[in-house]
Design a protein around this motif. Structure first.
Motif, PDB file in Angstrom:
ATOM      1  N   ALA A   1       7.135  -0.670   6.577  1.00 47.76           N
ATOM      2  CA  ALA A   1       6.913   0.637   5.738  1.00 47.76           C
ATOM      3  C   ALA A   1       8.293   0.853   5.647  1.00 47.76           C
ATOM      4  O   ALA A   1       9.386   0.768   6.260  1.00 47.76           O
TER       5      ALA A   1
ATOM      6  N   SER B   1       3.183   0.243   2.389  1.00 41.97           N
ATOM      7  CA  SER B   1       3.549  -0.309   3.956  1.00 41.97           C
ATOM      8  C   SER B   1       4.013  -1.731   2.702  1.00 41.97           C
ATOM      9  O   SER B   1       2.735  -2.048   2.076  1.00 41.97           O
TER      10      SER B   1
ATOM     11  N   GLU C   1       1.565   4.543   1.582  1.00 40.50           N
ATOM     12  CA  GLU C   1       1.168   5.252   2.576  1.00 40.50           C
ATOM     13  C   GLU C   1       1.706   7.140   2.147  1.00 40.50           C
ATOM     14  O   GLU C   1       1.206   8.020   3.680  1.00 40.50           O
ATOM     15  N   ALA C   2       2.734   7.401   1.848  1.00 33.11           N
ATOM     16  CA  ALA C   2       2.734   8.516   1.010  1.00 33.11           C
ATOM     17  C   ALA C   2       4.070   8.479   0.599  1.00 33.11           C
ATOM     18  O   ALA C   2       3.724   7.919   0.001  1.00 33.11           O
TER      19      ALA C   2
ATOM     20  N   ARG D   1       2.209  -5.951   3.525  1.00 35.49           N
ATOM     21  CA  ARG D   1       1.531  -6.673   5.142  1.00 35.49           C
ATOM     22  C   ARG D   1       2.392  -8.320   4.734  1.00 35.49           C
ATOM     23  O   ARG D   1       2.759  -8.845   3.579  1.00 35.49           O
TER      24      ARG D   1
ATOM     25  N   THR E   1       7.550   4.698  12.735  1.00 39.29           N
ATOM     26  CA  THR E   1       7.289   3.204  12.361  1.00 39.29           C
ATOM     27  C   THR E   1       7.216   2.171  13.666  1.00 39.29           C
ATOM     28  O   THR E   1       6.256   1.665  13.964  1.00 39.29           O
TER      29      THR E   1
ATOM     30  N   ARG F   1       3.994  -5.755   9.257  1.00 39.94           N
ATOM     31  CA  ARG F   1       3.288  -4.864   8.139  1.00 39.94           C
ATOM     32  C   ARG F   1       4.895  -3.905   9.069  1.00 39.94           C
ATOM     33  O   ARG F   1       5.257  -3.829  10.163  1.00 39.94           O
TER      34      ARG F   1
ATOM     35  N   ARG G   1       1.060  -1.223  -0.322  1.00 42.84           N
ATOM     36  CA  ARG G   1      -0.281   0.202  -0.088  1.00 42.84           C
ATOM     37  C   ARG G   1       0.510   1.452  -0.335  1.00 42.84           C
ATOM     38  O   ARG G   1       1.339   1.576   0.783  1.00 42.84           O
TER      39      ARG G   1
ATOM     40  N   ASP H   1      -3.510   9.108   8.471  1.00 44.10           N
ATOM     41  CA  ASP H   1      -5.268   8.636   8.574  1.00 44.10           C
ATOM     42  C   ASP H   1      -4.776   8.111   9.990  1.00 44.10           C
ATOM     43  O   ASP H   1      -6.238   8.166  10.497  1.00 44.10           O
ATOM     44  N   GLU H   2      -4.394   6.831  10.040  1.00 37.59           N
ATOM     45  CA  GLU H   2      -4.297   6.229  11.201  1.00 37.59           C
ATOM     46  C   GLU H   2      -4.222   7.546  11.928  1.00 37.59           C
ATOM     47  O   GLU H   2      -5.256   6.356  13.557  1.00 37.59           O
TER      48      GLU H   2
ATOM     49  N   PRO I   1       3.726   9.279   6.626  1.00 29.70           N
ATOM     50  CA  PRO I   1       2.734   8.321   6.443  1.00 29.70           C
ATOM     51  C   PRO I   1       1.951   8.063   8.161  1.00 29.70           C
ATOM     52  O   PRO I   1       2.219   8.296   8.553  1.00 29.70           O
ATOM     53  N   PHE I   2       0.543   7.492   7.402  1.00 33.33           N
ATOM     54  CA  PHE I   2      -0.055   7.000   8.617  1.00 33.33           C
ATOM     55  C   PHE I   2      -1.171   8.400   9.308  1.00 33.33           C
ATOM     56  O   PHE I   2      -1.070   8.065  10.563  1.00 33.33           O
TER      57      PHE I   2
END
Ligand code: FES
Length: 360
Positions: free
Chosen positions: A117, A70, A64-65, A72, A168, A115, A62, A200-201, A197-198
């Motif tokens: 990244a 990332s 991520e930025a 998985r 990370t 996972r 995926r 959104d999470e 990255p991340f």
């Protein structure tokens, strides 16, 4: 840490010649802190090796930025994967044979997936380019670990400071702190939001506890005191990112008497108390000069770019070589006393005398 601990350092994070005066100051300050660490009681404990190879398959890739993907991973045979704690990393053996270390950034509760990244470093050692360009869903890999060089302690209050891909190892720590009901804050810096990255999470966590601070929106990188200003009282401080950021946080935390900073960097530490020496490569007799401010690994790789390395901080074991002759000043965190009888980590260890002969 490429999201590794050592591997490849974005050029803009280097602090060597040509850097601006502030970065040169931070580089000198970082060397001073290394000197204190080497002499003080806060040396890192040895990292426990986990000698098991796990066969895994990439089951999702995926974006991520900008320049960050990332991966998985799942076990090739579908079985549960070994448990891990926040701060842990994997040694990933890439198809080329390169070994790179990537922090685990998924959920500790998900026993069927890991996972990681990785930020692409165009002019790095090639590991991140290989991940970006040659791995895809279905790629088979071997990983080792997880092992933990950045252990997460239980505390009532935390300040987390992350720079770029340094999020990370921090992300699982933040989730764990939140799940435990701890009082926590996160400061997350980077060049721009698109490169971080991340986000959104993190937005799904408590937004009042998260400060996103892109350099581009503020005009300058954050100082150590700025990164510390939102800390709850008496926090455990966890910091991961580029060396100037970590150095700024460590200096200001020390100056203001705050708690010890737990930190992890992506680049090789500055050489402290280095003396020049020569290293002779036993296979062809070439003799190389290692200056006081460089590692044997860096010098040897100019001639032999295929020499393996990963963390460049003396804890992963990748750059271990046999010593044919000469006395070694061991500076690693991984070899036992017995192993030190005939081996060294060329990323950090140096000669006690004028010359070492190594089996390369
Ligand atoms: S590269 Fe990790 S110990 Fe040298």
């Amino acid at each position: 840490m490429d999201a590794t601990f050592g591997g490849e350092v974005p050029p803009h994070l280097h602090t060597g010649r040509g850097a601006d005066p502030f970065l040169r100051f931070l580089a000198r300050a970082s060397a001073g802190l290394e000197w204190l660490n080497r002499r003080g009681s806060r040396r890192r404990p040895p990292v426990v090796a986990v000698d098991r190879d796990l066969r895994v398959v990439v089951d999702r890739v995926r974006a991520e930025a900008e320049e960050v993907v990332s991966l998985r991973l799942r076990a090739a045979d579908g079985s549960a994967l070994p448990a891990w704690q926040p701060g842990a990393h994997l040694d990933v053996v890439l198809p080329s044979g390169r070994i790179r270390q990537y922090s685990l950034c998924g959920s500790t509760a998900d026993r069927h997936h890991y996972r990681v990244a990785v930020r692409r470093i165009a002019d790095g050692g090639g590991g991140s380019r290989e991940v970006h360009d040659e791995l895809g869903e279905g790629s088979a890999l071997v990983v080792r670990g997880p092992r933990n060089a950045f252990p997460f302690v239980t505390a009532a209050r935390y300040l987390f400071v992350a720079g770029g891909i340094g999020i990370t190892p921090i992300l699982p720590m933040v989730r764990t702190a939140a799940a435990r009901g701890a009082d926590w804050r996160l400061v997350y810096t980077g060049r721009s939001r698109d490169s971080m990255p991340f986000l959104d999470e993190l937005a799904a966590l408590d937004p009042a506890r998260v400060w996103i601070r892109p350099d581009r929106e503020y005009g300058v990188p954050a100082s150590g005191s700025e990164l510390l200003e939102h800390a709850p009282s008496d926090p455990a401080i966890y910091c991961c990112g580029p060396t100037p950021m970590i150095t700024g946080v460590r200096i200001d935390a020390r100056r203001t008497g705050q708690c010890a900073v737990h930190w992890e960097r992506f680049s090789a530490p500055p050489v402290v108390d280095g003396r020049p020496f020569q290293v002779e490569l036993a296979t062809d007799g070439r003799v190389l000069d290692v200056p006081a401010d460089r590692s044997a690994l860096d010098v040897i790789r100019e001639l032999r770019p295929q020499v393996a390395y990963s963390c460049r901080q003396g804890f992963c074991g990748t750059c271990r070589v046999e010593v044919v002759s000469g006395a070694v000043e061991h500076r690693d965190h991984v070899l036992t006393d017995d192993e030190r009888g005939g081996h060294m980590m060329i990323c950090v260890s140096r000669a006690r005398g004028d010359r070492l002969v190594v089996d390369l």
